[in-house]
Every structure is written in structure tokens, then in C-alpha cells.
Design an enzyme around this catalytic site. Structure first.
Site, PDB file in Angstrom:
ATOM      1  N   TYR A   1      49.719  26.777  22.762  1.00  0.00           N
ATOM      2  CA  TYR A   1      51.145  27.077  22.939  1.00  0.00           C
ATOM      3  C   TYR A   1      51.593  28.191  21.990  1.00  0.00           C
ATOM      4  O   TYR A   1      52.230  29.155  22.429  1.00  0.00           O
ATOM      5  CB  TYR A   1      51.982  25.817  22.748  1.00  0.00           C
ATOM      6  CG  TYR A   1      53.436  26.001  23.127  1.00  0.00           C
ATOM      7  CD1 TYR A   1      53.837  25.970  24.456  1.00  0.00           C
ATOM      8  CD2 TYR A   1      54.404  26.233  22.151  1.00  0.00           C
ATOM      9  CE1 TYR A   1      55.173  26.158  24.809  1.00  0.00           C
ATOM     10  CE2 TYR A   1      55.734  26.416  22.490  1.00  0.00           C
ATOM     11  CZ  TYR A   1      56.112  26.380  23.821  1.00  0.00           C
ATOM     12  OH  TYR A   1      57.426  26.573  24.161  1.00  0.00           O
TER      13      TYR A   1
ATOM     14  N   GLU B   1      53.503  36.275  24.693  1.00  0.00           N
ATOM     15  CA  GLU B   1      54.669  36.562  25.535  1.00  0.00           C
ATOM     16  C   GLU B   1      55.689  37.407  24.774  1.00  0.00           C
ATOM     17  O   GLU B   1      56.151  38.446  25.265  1.00  0.00           O
ATOM     18  CB  GLU B   1      55.319  35.247  25.998  1.00  0.00           C
ATOM     19  CG  GLU B   1      54.488  34.442  26.971  1.00  0.00           C
ATOM     20  CD  GLU B   1      55.132  33.099  27.300  1.00  0.00           C
ATOM     21  OE1 GLU B   1      56.379  33.042  27.352  1.00  0.00           O
ATOM     22  OE2 GLU B   1      54.396  32.109  27.489  1.00  0.00           O
TER      23      GLU B   1
END
Length: 222
Positions: free
Chosen positions: A148, A155
Site C-alpha cells: 500500500y 501514485e
């Protein structure tokens, strides 16, 4: 019998959906690793573009699954994650080719694909067999501890890298005057998206830690 048929159809549909998307993400991972090894990170995006777009866009159905009650996953947790990934897939990587050769594309694709391979196989086995093995349960609720953060960092990094190209191109911008009397600047929308990651990332991570604690505690009791 009448009550069992809809339940059986639901499980059949969700089994097909989960295994189909599982194989999509498996293809993404295999292509990414193969290309990374043989040609370098600059060519990873071109190798995975189509399967990545298909596998990620298929996740829109998960929002519909939650809305119609096919699954119990809360929309409040599903929507932000799917929305952010769709934004990066289509609004950044597809829309601004200048970002496609960056090394963070590789970390993004590998983080996403490993996460989704585990997740879709977990739900696929649950719908197909009615149970999941303990090792897969552990993977489902533990690998995110590393993947994660690497996924989120990739991102955010790619959105940041895209900013000068967004500003220069003015793609997706709406300027006044126009018949709608409305303006929109995609550059500032991207900055807003980056701002949302600041509270959103830690919040989602905390939510997943809570889910991990509950799932592993339940597994021990059983």
C-alpha cells in the site's frame, strides 16, 4: 429452491468476475516483470497498457456490486481507492505519455498487480469454494503493509511528475468565455488530488489495519 437459485447465481457471477480480473492482473504482473528484466523500466508501461487499463477499469463493477448489495464491502472504502487508481490510470498515465517511461510506473504496476492478484484470488476462492486457506487470508491482510505505501507513493509521484505537462498542455481545461459560463483547470484539479492523498492515504491505511486485526483475530478463533 427458489431462494437458493439467486444465491447460486450470485456466487457464480462473483466467481467469474473475480477469477477473470485475477487473470487480468496476473497478465499485468508477468508482462511487467518480464519487460523490466529484458528491456528496462522505460518499456514497462507500453507492455502492460491494455491489460492494465482493462483490469483496473473492471473495478468499477465493484462499486455497483456494493450499491446493489452483491457484496458487503462499504462504498466509502471502495470508492476512494478505485477512484484514485482510475484517475492515475486514465487521467495521468494514459493522458500524459511523458510520464509513461518513469521508473515509478514499474513500482506502481507491480504494487497494484501483486495486491490485486492476492485480493481477487481470495474472493474468487471464497465464492467458488466457500472458504479461503489460512495462508491466503494472511497474505490478503498482510502484504498491504508494504504494497500500500509503495503503491500510494508511486501514485503521488506520478501525479506530481505530470504537473508540468498538465500545465503546459492545458488538456481537459475549459476556459471562459463559453456558453456554459464555466471554467475548469485540470492543473489545479491535479493539485487538489495530491492534497486529498494527504489525509486520505493515512486514513485508508488505518482502516486496513483495523480490517487486518479483525480478520486475523476471527481466523484464530475459528
Amino acid at each position: 429452491m427458489a431462494g437458493g437459485l439467486p444465491s447460486a447465481l450470485r456466487r457464480l457471477y462473483l466467481s467469474i468476475y473475480n477469477w477473470t480480473v485475477f487473470f487480468g492482473w496476473l497478465q499485468v504482473l508477468v508482462l511487467a516483470v518480464k519487460t523490466l528484466h529484458e528491456s528496462g523500466h522505460e518499456h514497462v508501461y507500453s507492455a502492460v497498457e491494455r491489460p492494465l487499463q482493462l483490469a483496473q477499469t473492471a473495478a468499477i463493477l465493484e462499486i455497483l456490486h456494493g450499491l446493489v448489495g452483491l457484496v458487503r464491502s462499504p462504498i466509502t472504502a471502495t470508492l476512494p481507492q478505485i477512484g484514485s487508481r482510475l484517475y492515475v490510470t486514465w487521467g495521468i498515465l494514459y493522458s500524459f505519455p511523458e510520464t509513461q517511461k518513469h521508473i515509478m510506473v514499474s513500482s506502481l504496476v507491480i504494487s497494484w498487480s501483486i495486491t490485486e492478484i492476492i485480493r481477487y484470488s481470495f474472493f474468487g476462492m471464497k465464492e467458488t469454494l466457500g472458504f479461503t486457506p489460512s495462508w491466503l487470508l494472511w497474505l490478503r491482510y498482510s502484504t498491504f503493509l508494504l504494497l500500500y505505501p509503495t503503491g500510494i507513493a508511486s501514485e503521488v509521484g506520478l501525479i506530481y511528475i505530470a504537473l508540468p505537462y498538465i500545465k503546459r498542455s492545458e488538456k481537459y481545461c475549459v476556459r471562459m468565455p463559453n456558453k456554459w459560463n464555466y471554467s475548469f483547470d485540470y492543473f489545479y484539479a491535479a493539485i487538489l488530488a495530491l492534497g486529498i492523498y494527504v489525509p486520505g492515504g493515512p486514513h485508508m491505511y488505518s482502516y486496513m489495519l483495523g480490517q487486518r486485526k479483525k480478520a486475523l483475530a476471527k481466523s484464530k478463533r475459528e
